[in-house]
Design a protein around this motif. Structure first.
Motif, mmCIF file in Angstrom:
data_model
loop_
_atom_site.group_PDB
_atom_site.id
_atom_site.type_symbol
_atom_site.label_atom_id
_atom_site.label_comp_id
_atom_site.label_asym_id
_atom_site.label_seq_id
_atom_site.Cartn_x
_atom_site.Cartn_y
_atom_site.Cartn_z
ATOM 1 N N UNK A 182 8.384 -5.282 6.769
ATOM 2 C CA UNK A 182 7.898 -6.511 6.699
ATOM 3 C C UNK A 182 6.151 -6.677 6.427
ATOM 4 N N UNK A 183 5.512 -5.526 6.559
ATOM 5 C CA UNK A 183 4.209 -5.375 6.013
ATOM 6 C C UNK A 183 4.340 -5.523 4.448
ATOM 7 N N UNK A 184 5.265 -4.641 3.774
ATOM 8 C CA UNK A 184 5.242 -4.788 2.598
ATOM 9 C C UNK A 184 5.623 -6.104 1.965
ATOM 10 N N UNK A 185 6.461 -6.940 2.644
ATOM 11 C CA UNK A 185 6.933 -8.496 2.259
ATOM 12 C C UNK A 185 5.605 -9.222 2.435
ATOM 13 N N UNK A 186 4.776 -9.059 3.513
ATOM 14 C CA UNK A 186 3.455 -9.789 3.680
ATOM 15 C C UNK A 186 2.573 -9.657 2.456
ATOM 16 N N UNK A 187 2.552 -8.344 1.906
ATOM 17 C CA UNK A 187 1.505 -7.891 1.014
ATOM 18 C C UNK A 187 2.192 -8.508 -0.409
ATOM 19 N N UNK A 188 3.504 -8.680 -0.456
ATOM 20 C CA UNK A 188 3.986 -9.473 -1.723
ATOM 21 C C UNK A 188 3.658 -10.717 -1.574
ATOM 22 N N UNK A 189 3.735 -11.433 -0.696
ATOM 23 C CA UNK A 189 3.449 -12.869 -0.441
ATOM 24 C C UNK A 189 2.035 -13.233 -0.750
ATOM 25 N N UNK A 190 1.123 -12.059 -0.529
ATOM 26 C CA UNK A 190 -0.226 -12.393 -0.963
ATOM 27 C C UNK A 190 -0.775 -11.816 -2.114
ATOM 28 N N UNK A 191 0.427 -11.216 -2.992
ATOM 29 C CA UNK A 191 0.128 -10.975 -4.439
ATOM 30 C C UNK A 191 -0.416 -9.501 -4.226
ATOM 31 N N UNK A 192 -0.550 -8.759 -3.285
ATOM 32 C CA UNK A 192 -1.080 -7.563 -3.137
ATOM 33 C C UNK A 192 -0.017 -6.525 -3.696
#
Length: 327
Positions: free
Chosen positions: A314-324
């Protein structure tokens, strides 16, 4: 016809309320048993009860408290034994009157789940191979079907065929002498390892659901006007359905495809559907995400990127949404 509709709706509402009340009563009863067991197994409470019983004459309350104390002590002793010895053996007598060899060797395997509770023990009953004094083979077991006990038995408890026995009489080379030797310790160790990794995979799914937020209901409490995607929770012992709460990631469903919990299925609010494979060590090995415009390679890379651990999906998916980008 309109006069019959209100009673039906009222009856459905009453059934739903009764079901929810019964579920709440069961939860409270479980909580009560847990609290009673925790209090009675604590050292200060036990000492006070023993001092009170020693300094006061027997009363009617002692008859109620003593069985609880004995049960709590036995429960604590069992848990200590489970923690120290996760696999134990015991002799067992086959109750079948037609058994050729009634003397069996039982193996009990205990696994602790992520909630701190021990799961129901798993058992394997072994019998001696006919005509053999030292070789064993699996007689009965309670291991889940997706764990291949036969494969483990062939690997660690091999029984040579008649041809192999004839060849065994010939002199063997040094590196082939122990090729067909049975190893019960490794058999039990590998069996428990696969059971433990299965529970770790289930705990990982429940962890992800808990981070996203879960709404539960009984299967009987079904309504056509319910919002969200309800799915049957195959990991629960109760007849329950679950739905994820609204979250920033837009995930509306997260559930294993089978009880083995090797493949996890994801569904997003925009219609995308994904699946990733979970290894025995808790690593996301492969992932596939398909939407209206085909595969989403960036989202697949986010699922398998970084440390690839399932706990941080889930942390990686959140980073993906933020473009990180995932390191």
């Amino acid at each position: 016809m309109s006069t019959t509709e209100p009673p039906k709706n009222m009856e459905e509402e009453l059934d739903s309320e009764i079901t929810s009340i019964r579920a709440e009563i069961r939860n409270l009863q479980r909580k009560r048993r847990f609290l009673v067991s925790s209090l009675l197994t604590s050292e200060p409470i036990r000492k006070r009860l023993q001092e009170y019983q020693a300094s006061n004459p027997p009363s009617s309350r002692d008859k109620d408290v003593s069985p609880l104390l004995d049960a709590a002590e036995k429960h604590a002793e069992t848990n200590h034994h489970r923690v120290a010895f996760s696999a134990t053996t015991f002799p067992f007598k086959d109750p079948s009157p037609n058994s050729e060899n009634p003397n069996l060797l039982g193996v009990r395997i205990d696994v602790c789940a992520g909630n701190g509770r021990f799961a129901k023990p798993y058992y394997v009953l072994l019998r001696r191979v006919p005509g053999e004094d030292k070789r064993l083979q699996v007689h009965r077991h309670t291991i889940p079907a997706f764990i291949s006990v036969d494969k483990l038995e062939r690997a660690f408890l091999p029984v040579p065929s008649a041809r192999e026995e004839a060849q065994a009489e010939e002199p063997l080379k040094p590196w082939k002498k122990n090729a067909k030797k049975q190893d019960l310790t490794r058999f039990v160790h590998e069996l428990r390892r696969q059971l433990a990794t299965w529970y770790l995979r289930m705990d990982a799914v429940n962890l992800l659901r808990g981070k996203l937020g879960v709404v539960r209901r009984s299967v009987a409490a079904y309504h056509d006007d319910d919002d969200g995607v309800w799915t049957r929770d195959i990991l629960s012992d109760n007849q329950e359905e679950i739905r994820l709460e609204a979250n920033d990631l837009g995930i509306v469903s997260l559930s294993p495809t089978t009880l083995e919990t090797t493949y996890i299925r994801l569904e997003w609010q925009d219609g995308r559907v994904g699946r990733f494979k979970l290894s025995h060590s808790g690593v996301v090995e492969r992932a596939v995400v398909i939407g209206d415009h085909g595969r989403d390679k960036l989202l697949e890379a986010a699922l398998t990127g970084g440390d690839a651990k399932v706990e941080t999906v889930l942390d990686r998916l959140k980073q993906h949404l933020r473009g990180v980008p995932n390191a």
